[in-house]
Design an enzyme around this catalytic site. Structure first.
Site, PDB file in Angstrom:
ATOM      1  N   LYS A 175     -48.952  10.651 -27.135  1.00 45.88           N
ATOM      2  CA  LYS A 175     -47.987  10.562 -28.237  1.00 45.88           C
ATOM      3  C   LYS A 175     -46.663  10.170 -27.596  1.00 45.88           C
ATOM      4  CE  LYS A 175     -44.887  12.519 -30.105  1.00 45.88           C
ATOM      5  NZ  LYS A 175     -43.508  11.918 -30.185  1.00 45.88           N
ATOM      6  N   GLY A 228     -39.369  15.998 -21.392  1.00 44.43           N
ATOM      7  CA  GLY A 228     -38.380  15.988 -22.469  1.00 44.43           C
ATOM      8  C   GLY A 228     -37.408  17.141 -22.296  1.00 44.43           C
ATOM      9  N   SER A 229     -36.888  17.636 -23.396  1.00 41.90           N
ATOM     10  CA  SER A 229     -35.818  18.627 -23.296  1.00 41.90           C
ATOM     11  C   SER A 229     -36.356  20.009 -22.927  1.00 41.90           C
ATOM     12  CB  SER A 229     -35.065  18.716 -24.619  1.00 41.90           C
ATOM     13  OG  SER A 229     -35.865  19.395 -25.563  1.00 41.90           O
ATOM     14  N   GLY A 233     -39.610  22.011 -24.348  1.00 43.27           N
ATOM     15  CA  GLY A 233     -40.544  22.479 -23.318  1.00 43.27           C
ATOM     16  C   GLY A 233     -40.826  23.967 -23.460  1.00 43.27           C
ATOM     17  N   GLU A 250     -41.648  18.696 -17.462  1.00 41.86           N
ATOM     18  CA  GLU A 250     -40.598  18.027 -16.701  1.00 41.86           C
ATOM     19  C   GLU A 250     -39.408  17.945 -17.637  1.00 41.86           C
ATOM     20  OE1 GLU A 250     -39.351  17.495 -13.644  1.00 41.86           O
ATOM     21  OE2 GLU A 250     -41.510  17.277 -13.387  1.00 41.86           O
ATOM     22  N   CYS A 284     -33.193  12.147 -16.490  1.00 42.69           N
ATOM     23  CA  CYS A 284     -33.092  13.561 -16.102  1.00 42.69           C
ATOM     24  C   CYS A 284     -32.554  13.661 -14.697  1.00 42.69           C
ATOM     25  CB  CYS A 284     -34.392  14.327 -16.281  1.00 42.69           C
ATOM     26  SG  CYS A 284     -35.851  13.385 -16.112  1.00 42.69           S
ATOM     27  N   GLU A 385     -26.693  19.937 -19.898  1.00 45.37           N
ATOM     28  CA  GLU A 385     -27.161  18.554 -19.801  1.00 45.37           C
ATOM     29  C   GLU A 385     -26.674  17.768 -21.020  1.00 45.37           C
ATOM     30  OE1 GLU A 385     -31.401  17.582 -20.198  1.00 45.37           O
ATOM     31  OE2 GLU A 385     -31.150  16.288 -18.447  1.00 45.37           O
TER      32      GLU A 385
HETATM   33  C1  UN1 Z   1     -36.351  10.515 -15.437  1.00 39.49           C
HETATM   34  O1  UN1 Z   1     -35.142  10.502 -15.344  1.00 39.49           O
HETATM   35  O2  UN1 Z   1     -36.911  11.054 -16.403  1.00 39.49           O
HETATM   36  O3  UN1 Z   1     -35.610   8.651  -9.882  1.00 39.49           O
HETATM   37  C2  UN1 Z   1     -37.242   9.875 -14.427  1.00 39.49           C
HETATM   38  C3  UN1 Z   1     -35.417   8.081 -10.954  1.00 39.49           C
HETATM   39  C4  UN1 Z   1     -36.569   7.370 -11.630  1.00 39.49           C
HETATM   40  C5  UN1 Z   1     -37.328   8.307 -12.495  1.00 39.49           C
HETATM   41  C6  UN1 Z   1     -36.469   9.086 -13.438  1.00 39.49           C
HETATM   42  N1  UN1 Z   1     -37.416   6.756 -10.654  1.00 39.49           N
HETATM   43  O4  UN1 Z   1     -34.339   8.109 -11.516  1.00 39.49           O
END
Ligand code: UN1
Length: 495
Positions: A175, A228-229, A233, A250, A284, A385
């Site tokens: 999804k 996601g957030s 999560g 993550e 992230c 964040e």
């Molecule tokens: C993400 O920000 O969700 O190192 C992944 C990085 C990328 C992956 C980021 N290769 O910023």
């Protein structure tokens, strides 16, 4: 008439049971309608899982090297179609083309790594404590895995999850984020063209609260992987905990770059511009805190303000654009809310803090790259964040203080130290409480063949990428063979 896209369920492109659709628009120009995508619900998810379970029985028996061969083919097709996918990605996600190409490249790297892993799904053979007894482990597929992916890496993150899951012999229901459904549509087409048995991959579009939740709650989906957030999560974690599901999370980050007084300041300047404002800060791993040693603070900040003001906002498909739009209106409003908070908390607005004035950018969710200085480590802009182009600058006096500030947040994804001092570099690798630490490079830039993830509330202990993710998508089975012809009792007969 806009194109109407479909789900891919049970080997066919089908309309959602509800007949409802949502629109996917270009965030750089919301007049550009990319298409209508299925607003799916539990009926669609149920059909997808039923078919995936069937497919799992066959796919899990295909030898792993042969599964890997399909992924090799996927890598080749992604390579061939890199430019087309990157353009489609920028159109729906907004980041500049160079970055979208990098996103596709990350998918290609992940495909080739997964392909080779098909010949390397190692188990262990270890000595038994008893005579004439063999002890070993091997990796088994698990079943149907449910993947829920975010908007910021429309191709790379789905591949991080999907390719290892497939090579390990699982069937996949994905999804994707409702903000970037088109890229995964293209990816599924490529998987099919590469020869993946169709029912092994099921694509269900829709929103998190409906399609996503139905997938997480489905009793026949024993594995969930979510990026996601942290708030979402936590909800997924509750459900998976109650249902005893294997879950990889993550989530957020509040990543700091630390610049010491002996650092190469030009290098650090380039690094922070890329880390903070690349992908419009929507990673992230984005650099969202800049920790400057007091001896270089003012000098560096002046140079940084100038360079930031020189960044060009624009449609990511056009030459000359450095920074694209935010993903949607709510994301821009969130950024504006934090800019307000920064002002109220008395931080110094160094640059940005507003929408661009150019009429050319009127139809997109653009926002000027923004820097606040004079922040205390505990202020909201230094703790929460934002997921946008906002950088919070904190002044520090010693390496120990910088480590304390870096570690004083609830997240722990990535960190970065700029210094010429080798001793400090090694101390940073040990003392910074993050899943990833960079030395003389910004907080972004993870490579597909190394484990990716963070500590504390960034994740739940699993890693994507590299060799570790293969443990997540497989079950360890241990086998003992006693060829002594007698009953040998472990822990009793050997002593
Ligand atoms: C993400 O920000 O969700 O190192 C992944 C990085 C990328 C992956 C980021 N290769 O910023």
């Amino acid at each position: 008439m806009p194109t109407t896209f479909r789900n891919f369920i049970a080997g066919r492109w089908v309309a959602p049971a509800s007949g409802a659709y949502f629109e996917n628009r270009n965030p750089a120009n919301t007049r550009d309608l990319i298409g209508r995508f299925p607003d799916s619900g539990s009926a669609d998810v149920n059909a997808a899982v039923r078919s995936a379970e069937e497919a799992f029985r066959r796919w899990s028996r295909v030898p792993a090297p042969a599964r890997g061969d399909v992924l090799k083919q996927v890598g080749d097709l992604l390579t061939e179609r890199k430019e087309e996918i990157a353009r489609a990605m920028t159109r729906e996600m907004g980041k500049v083309l160079a970055e979208s190409r990098g996103d596709v490249q990350e998918g290609i790297d992940t495909a080739y790594y997964a392909a080779s892993e098909g010949r390397r799904l190692f188990g262990h053979t270890v000595p038994s404590e008893l005579r004439s007894k063999w002890a070993m482990s091997y990796r088994r597929p698990i079943g149907v895995v449910g993947l829920i992916t975010p908007f910021n890496f429309p191709l790379a993150i789905p591949t991080w999850k999907m390719f290892p899951a497939l090579v390990c012999g699982n069937a996949v229901v994905i999804k994707p984020s409702e903000d970037v459904p088109h890229t995964v549509h293209l990816l599924v087409q490529i998987l099919l063209e590469a020869g993946l048995p169709p029912e092994v991959i099921q694509l269900v579009h829709g929103r998190g609260e409906t399609a996503g939740q139905a997938l997480v709650e489905h009793p026949r989906v024993p594995v969930i992987s979510f990026t996601g957030s942290t708030a979402t999560g936590a909800m997924i974690g509750e459900t998976c905990g109650r249902m005893h599901k294997r879950l990889s999370l993550e989530m957020g980050g509040k990543n700091a770059m630390i610049v010491m007084d002996d650092a190469d300041l030009e290098l650090a300047l380039e690094g922070v511009l890329w880390g903070a404002f690349g992908t419009t800060g929507q990673r992230c791993t984005a650099t969202s805190r800049l920790l400057l040693h007091r001896r270089i603070h003012d000098r560096f900040l002046r140079r940084l303000a100038e360079a930031t003001e020189g960044l060009t906002l624009g449609d990511g498909r056009k030459d000359g654009a450095d920074v694209g739009p935010l993903i949607h209106e709510a994301a821009r409003e969130k950024v504006e809310g934090y800019v307000e908070i920064g002002r109220e908390e008395g931080l110094e607005l160094v640059t940005g803090g507003r929408r661009p004035r150019s009429p050319k950018l009127r139809n997109g969710w653009f926002y000027r790259p923004t820097i606040f200085a004079g922040a205390r480590a505990g202020s909201r802009l230094a703790q929460e964040e934002i997921f946008g182009p906002v950088l919070t600058v904190i002044r520090f006096g010693s390496f120990d203080e910088a480590v304390r500030i870096n570690n004083g947040v609830r997240y722990g994804l990535s960190s970065s130290l700029y210094t010429g001092d080798t001793n400090l570099a090694f101390r940073a690798m040990q003392e910074l409480d993050n899943g990833i630490t960079y030395v003389n490079a910004p907080t972004i830039g993870a490579e597909a063949h190394l484990p990716f993830g963070g500590v504390k509330q960034t994740g739940n202990g699993h890693r994507e990428g590299g060799w570790e993710v293969y443990d997540f998508y497989s079950e360890t089975k241990v086998c003992y063979v006693d060829y002594s012809g007698t009953l040998q009792r472990a822990q009793i007969d050997n002593y």
